[in-house]
Motif scaffolding. Structure first.
Motif, PDB file in Angstrom:
ATOM      1  N   ALA A  39       0.827  -1.217   0.000  1.00 38.87           N
ATOM      2  CA  ALA A  39       0.000   0.000   0.000  1.00 38.87           C
ATOM      3  C   ALA A  39       0.857   1.262   0.000  1.00 38.87           C
ATOM      4  CB  ALA A  39      -0.927  -0.007   1.221  1.00 38.87           C
ATOM      5  N   GLU A  59      10.407   3.238   6.164  1.00 41.51           N
ATOM      6  CA  GLU A  59      10.271   1.774   6.183  1.00 41.51           C
ATOM      7  C   GLU A  59      11.165   1.210   7.289  1.00 41.51           C
ATOM      8  OE1 GLU A  59       8.584  -0.866   4.984  1.00 41.51           O
ATOM      9  OE2 GLU A  59      10.038  -2.070   6.094  1.00 41.51           O
ATOM     10  N   ARG A 116       5.209  -7.204   1.769  1.00 38.08           N
ATOM     11  CA  ARG A 116       4.688  -8.451   1.192  1.00 38.08           C
ATOM     12  C   ARG A 116       4.403  -8.339  -0.305  1.00 38.08           C
ATOM     13  NH1 ARG A 116       0.336  -9.615   5.865  1.00 38.08           N
ATOM     14  NH2 ARG A 116       0.584  -7.361   6.111  1.00 38.08           N
ATOM     15  N   SER A 490      -5.610  -7.362  -2.727  1.00 32.26           N
ATOM     16  CA  SER A 490      -4.630  -6.374  -3.220  1.00 32.26           C
ATOM     17  C   SER A 490      -5.099  -5.512  -4.382  1.00 32.26           C
ATOM     18  CB  SER A 490      -3.306  -7.069  -3.553  1.00 32.26           C
ATOM     19  OG  SER A 490      -2.805  -7.646  -2.364  1.00 32.26           O
TER      20      SER A 490
HETATM   21  C1  LIG Z   1       2.949 -15.367   0.132  1.00 35.65           C
HETATM   22  C2  LIG Z   1       1.885 -14.311  -0.018  1.00 35.65           C
HETATM   23  C3  LIG Z   1       1.031 -14.375  -1.103  1.00 35.65           C
HETATM   24  C4  LIG Z   1       0.042 -13.406  -1.242  1.00 35.65           C
HETATM   25  N1  LIG Z   1      -0.727 -13.441  -2.369  1.00 35.65           N
HETATM   26  C5  LIG Z   1      -1.664 -12.506  -2.552  1.00 35.65           C
HETATM   27  C6  LIG Z   1      -2.421 -12.503  -3.759  1.00 35.65           C
HETATM   28  O1  LIG Z   1      -2.192 -13.299  -4.669  1.00 35.65           O
HETATM   29  N2  LIG Z   1      -3.391 -11.561  -3.902  1.00 35.65           N
HETATM   30  C7  LIG Z   1      -3.641 -10.627  -2.937  1.00 35.65           C
HETATM   31  O2  LIG Z   1      -4.549  -9.822  -3.118  1.00 35.65           O
HETATM   32  N3  LIG Z   1      -2.898 -10.585  -1.799  1.00 35.65           N
HETATM   33  C8  LIG Z   1      -1.917 -11.489  -1.585  1.00 35.65           C
HETATM   34  N4  LIG Z   1      -1.142 -11.444  -0.461  1.00 35.65           N
HETATM   35  C9  LIG Z   1      -1.461 -10.426   0.548  1.00 35.65           C
HETATM   36  C10 LIG Z   1      -0.817  -9.078   0.276  1.00 35.65           C
HETATM   37  O3  LIG Z   1       0.554  -9.227   0.047  1.00 35.65           O
HETATM   38  C11 LIG Z   1      -1.067  -8.164   1.485  1.00 35.65           C
HETATM   39  O4  LIG Z   1      -2.472  -8.015   1.662  1.00 35.65           O
HETATM   40  C12 LIG Z   1      -0.457  -6.792   1.277  1.00 35.65           C
HETATM   41  O5  LIG Z   1       0.945  -6.871   1.127  1.00 35.65           O
HETATM   42  C13 LIG Z   1      -0.767  -5.866   2.452  1.00 35.65           C
HETATM   43  O6  LIG Z   1      -0.254  -4.605   2.133  1.00 35.65           O
HETATM   44  P1  LIG Z   1       0.231  -3.597   3.245  1.00 35.65           P
HETATM   45  O7  LIG Z   1       0.924  -2.491   2.554  1.00 35.65           O
HETATM   46  O8  LIG Z   1      -0.925  -3.302   4.141  1.00 35.65           O
HETATM   47  O9  LIG Z   1       1.252  -4.444   4.133  1.00 35.65           O
HETATM   48  P2  LIG Z   1       2.733  -4.935   3.776  1.00 35.65           P
HETATM   49  O10 LIG Z   1       2.870  -5.237   2.331  1.00 35.65           O
HETATM   50  O11 LIG Z   1       3.038  -6.009   4.752  1.00 35.65           O
HETATM   51  O12 LIG Z   1       3.642  -3.671   4.098  1.00 35.65           O
HETATM   52  C14 LIG Z   1       3.786  -3.137   5.393  1.00 35.65           C
HETATM   53  C15 LIG Z   1       5.155  -2.472   5.461  1.00 35.65           C
HETATM   54  O13 LIG Z   1       5.218  -1.643   6.619  1.00 35.65           O
HETATM   55  C16 LIG Z   1       6.478  -1.823   7.262  1.00 35.65           C
HETATM   56  N5  LIG Z   1       6.290  -1.461   8.671  1.00 35.65           N
HETATM   57  C17 LIG Z   1       5.583  -2.127   9.604  1.00 35.65           C
HETATM   58  N6  LIG Z   1       5.621  -1.486  10.784  1.00 35.65           N
HETATM   59  C18 LIG Z   1       6.372  -0.375  10.585  1.00 35.65           C
HETATM   60  C19 LIG Z   1       6.757   0.703  11.432  1.00 35.65           C
HETATM   61  N7  LIG Z   1       6.362   0.762  12.709  1.00 35.65           N
HETATM   62  N8  LIG Z   1       7.552   1.671  10.916  1.00 35.65           N
HETATM   63  C20 LIG Z   1       7.932   1.645   9.605  1.00 35.65           C
HETATM   64  N9  LIG Z   1       7.593   0.636   8.771  1.00 35.65           N
HETATM   65  C21 LIG Z   1       6.804  -0.350   9.251  1.00 35.65           C
HETATM   66  C22 LIG Z   1       6.783  -3.289   7.029  1.00 35.65           C
HETATM   67  O14 LIG Z   1       8.158  -3.572   7.209  1.00 35.65           O
HETATM   68  C23 LIG Z   1       6.300  -3.492   5.592  1.00 35.65           C
HETATM   69  O15 LIG Z   1       7.290  -3.194   4.639  1.00 35.65           O
HETATM   70  C24 LIG Z   1      -0.121 -12.380  -0.274  1.00 35.65           C
HETATM   71  C25 LIG Z   1       0.750 -12.312   0.805  1.00 35.65           C
HETATM   72  C26 LIG Z   1       1.756 -13.275   0.933  1.00 35.65           C
HETATM   73  C27 LIG Z   1       2.704 -13.182   2.097  1.00 35.65           C
END
Ligand SMILES: Cc1cc2nc3c(=O)[nH]c(=O)nc-3n(C[C@H](O)[C@H](O)[C@H](O)COP(=O)(O)OP(=O)(O)OC[C@H]3O[C@@H](n4cnc5c(N)ncnc54)[C@H](O)[C@@H]3O)c2cc1C
Length: 507
Positions: A39, A59, A116, A490
């Motif tokens: 995101a 990050e 992720r 996603s």
């Molecule tokens: C193996 C796998 C397969 C998947 N396949 C799919 C799929 O096919 N289709 C789909 O829709 N979704 C899929 N997903 C799910 C998808 O990847 C997640 O829903 C998505 O990455 C969430 O996005 P996000 O940005 O909220 O979190 P994330 O991508 O986890 O990013 C969060 C970031 O914030 C950072 N962070 C955390 N806390 C702090 C802090 N206090 N200070 C600074 N930085 C911080 C973390 O290090 C990380 O980089 C999959 C996930 C995995 C693991």
């Protein structure tokens, strides 16, 4: 993200962290994005696309290696990086589970620039209209996602078009037919935003970070965006009823405050919720730092080794979601060589939001406050689990009949049995499976990586993804979904990040 938490009034807070490999930490940015995962990077890239200046992406993890795990590893080892997280140096679970085994095991973050998005499978499905509708979702968000946004195509249409182009013009193997009959059903190809390295089994799923890969592996963000890795956000800086910036800890342990006009939480659902709960409590908008609504997908399935000849061609297939079961059926066929294939069948369903599934911080003198996670299933969720099992049994019975195999009944363990979780699909396990004998499994909650729902739009957030109770603070990611639906999150996460960028850019 470890080390000695500083006290809230640590004098070091006024010092600016040392330069480190990313240059000095700025003391101010117009927009601070907390978390460089799926995101957060999407939001930063979209803001840059609108010509935004002075965006700072913070990050917690490193940013030296920006490749997707399926680009760096073949299928077996890549699967193990996901399902045996002790093999992943980036795996980190910043929360404690008060509902084990849920939210334990492989449930956690991948703490690195890209988050992720460097692990996901690229499955992009829109949320179903039975979930993505008012009153759960604000009407204007539904319209922007599905009908038209700012006088142009909907965000779903724009993102799907861009991700299709990114993937080389198609979202599935062009050799896959539009419909594949099997087990008494007509399957559709599963749309995946992926591109393959020609002549290899390597592939990557879409990430906005791909456009930032610069010489020497270092991220080269677009003009207007600065990135600071190895920088953990401890808390939102709340003063005079407004979010004024963030308090951060750099890799060397130095603590600093970065002032900002706008702070956007993109730290993954649980971490973003921890930061929001803590900030809202400090602002007096919450009595205790606890927020409900946390949900994950309820997923169960079976895996069976079969003679390859009579199965559909290797690939990923799905059926549209069943609105009564709030679930969709997916089937993956893998070529295992020696005339054998692995049939991996799963049903993914919606855990309904409830106020007993919570992220709760225990206030402490130091920071960060520790997040605790609890989850509960509603009676409707238990009913769905039974319905999913009936669907899997019916499907296997029909498939076995079609293949001329004895239809051994599928036996399920109790939901939440850690010995029968989704690590059953690890190659180490499936390699030893006898042909024709299906084995069932069910994911523990929090291990699908689809957790969301604890900062819901239309309730805690307004339709602009802002916290009305704390001006200056916004959130993005699956955390903001008021309902998850059955679809993988996603496509909606990316669409909402782009929508938020256009709202912020418009002022
Ligand atoms: C193996 C796998 C397969 C998947 N396949 C799919 C799929 O096919 N289709 C789909 O829709 N979704 C899929 N997903 C799910 C998808 O990847 C997640 O829903 C998505 O990455 C969430 O996005 P996000 O940005 O909220 O979190 P994330 O991508 O986890 O990013 C969060 C970031 O914030 C950072 N962070 C955390 N806390 C702090 C802090 N206090 N200070 C600074 N930085 C911080 C973390 O290090 C990380 O980089 C999959 C996930 C995995 C693991």
């Amino acid at each position: 993200m470890s080390g000695n938490p500083p006290s809230h009034h640590d004098p070091a807070a006024s010092r600016v962290a040392g330069p480190g490999p990313w240059g000095p930490l700025p003391g101010h940015a117009r927009t601070v994005i907390v978390g460089g995962g799926l995101a957060g990077v999407e939001l930063a890239a979209a803001l840059a696309g609108h010509g935004a200046e002075d965006v700072l992406l913070l990050e917690a993890g490193p940013g030296e290696e920006l490749s997707h795990i399926h680009m760096t590893h073949p299928r077996g080892p890549a699967t193990e990086v996901v399902f045996a997280p002790d093999r992943d140096p980036h795996f980190h679970r910043p929360w404690l589970s008060d509902a084990p085994p849920h939210y334990t095991g492989i449930s956690g973050l991948r703490c690195r620039l890209g988050g992720r998005s460097l692990y996901w499978h690229g499955v992009i499905l829109p949320l179903e209209d039975w979930a993505l509708r008012p009153p759960a979702w604000p009407a204007e968000v539904v319209a922007d996602l599905t009908t038209t946004a700012a006088g142009g195509p909907s965000w779903y249409d724009r993102v799907t078009a861009d991700l299709t182009a990114w993937s080389g013009g198609v979202l599935w193997d062009p050799a896959q037919p539009a419909r594949t009959p099997f087990g008494g059903r007509e399957f559709h190809p599963l749309p995946r935003a992926c591109r393959h390295l020609p002549g290899t089994d390597r592939w990557e799923a879409y990430t906005a970070l791909a456009a930032w890969r610069g010489p020497g592996g270092r991220p080269t963000p677009p003009p207007g965006v600065r990135v600071r890795c190895d920088t953990e956000v401890l808390a939102v800086d709340v003063r005079d009823g407004r979010a004024r910036g963030v308090r951060v800890r750099a890799a060397d342990g130095t603590v600093a405050t970065v002032a900002a006009d706008t702070v956007v939480l993109c730290a993954g659902t649980v971490e973003s919720t921890r930061l929001a709960a803590q900030a809202l409590t400090e602002a007096g908008a919450l009595r205790a730092p606890r927020l409900g609504g946390l949900a994950d997908h309820i997923v169960q399935g079976f895996v069976v080794r079969l003679p390859a000849g009579r199965l559909p061609a290797p690939g990923s297939y799905h059926l549209p979601a069943d609105p009564v079961l709030r679930s969709y059926l997916r089937m993956d066929v893998y070529d295992e060589g020696h005339g054998e294939a692995l049939l991996d069948v799963r049903v993914t369903g919606e855990q309904l939001p409830n106020e007993d599934s919570v992220v709760e911080c225990r206030p402490s003198a130091g920071q960060p406050w520790r997040a605790h996670v609890r989850t509960e299933l509603l009676p409707e969720d238990h009913k769905m689990i039974g319905g999913q099992r009936d669907l899997l049994r019916d499907f296997w019975a029909a498939a076995a009949r079609e293949l001329g195999l004895p239809a051994t009944a599928l036996e399920f363990a109790g939901f939440g049995d850690a010995d029968r979780d989704n690590t059953r699909v690890l190659p180490d396990h499936t390699r030893g499976q006898s042909t024709g004998r299906p084995e069932t499994w069910a994911s523990l909650l929090g291990t699908e990586d689809h957790e969301g729902g604890s900062l819901p739009l239309g309730r805690l957030l307004d339709a602009r993804q802002a916290f009305p109770a704390l001006p200056g603070l916004y959130a993005a990611g699956p955390a903001v979904f008021p309902r998850l639906g059955a679809a993988n999150p996603s496509l909606t996460t990316i669409a909402l990040s782009r929508r938020l960028a256009s709202l912020l850019a418009a002022g």
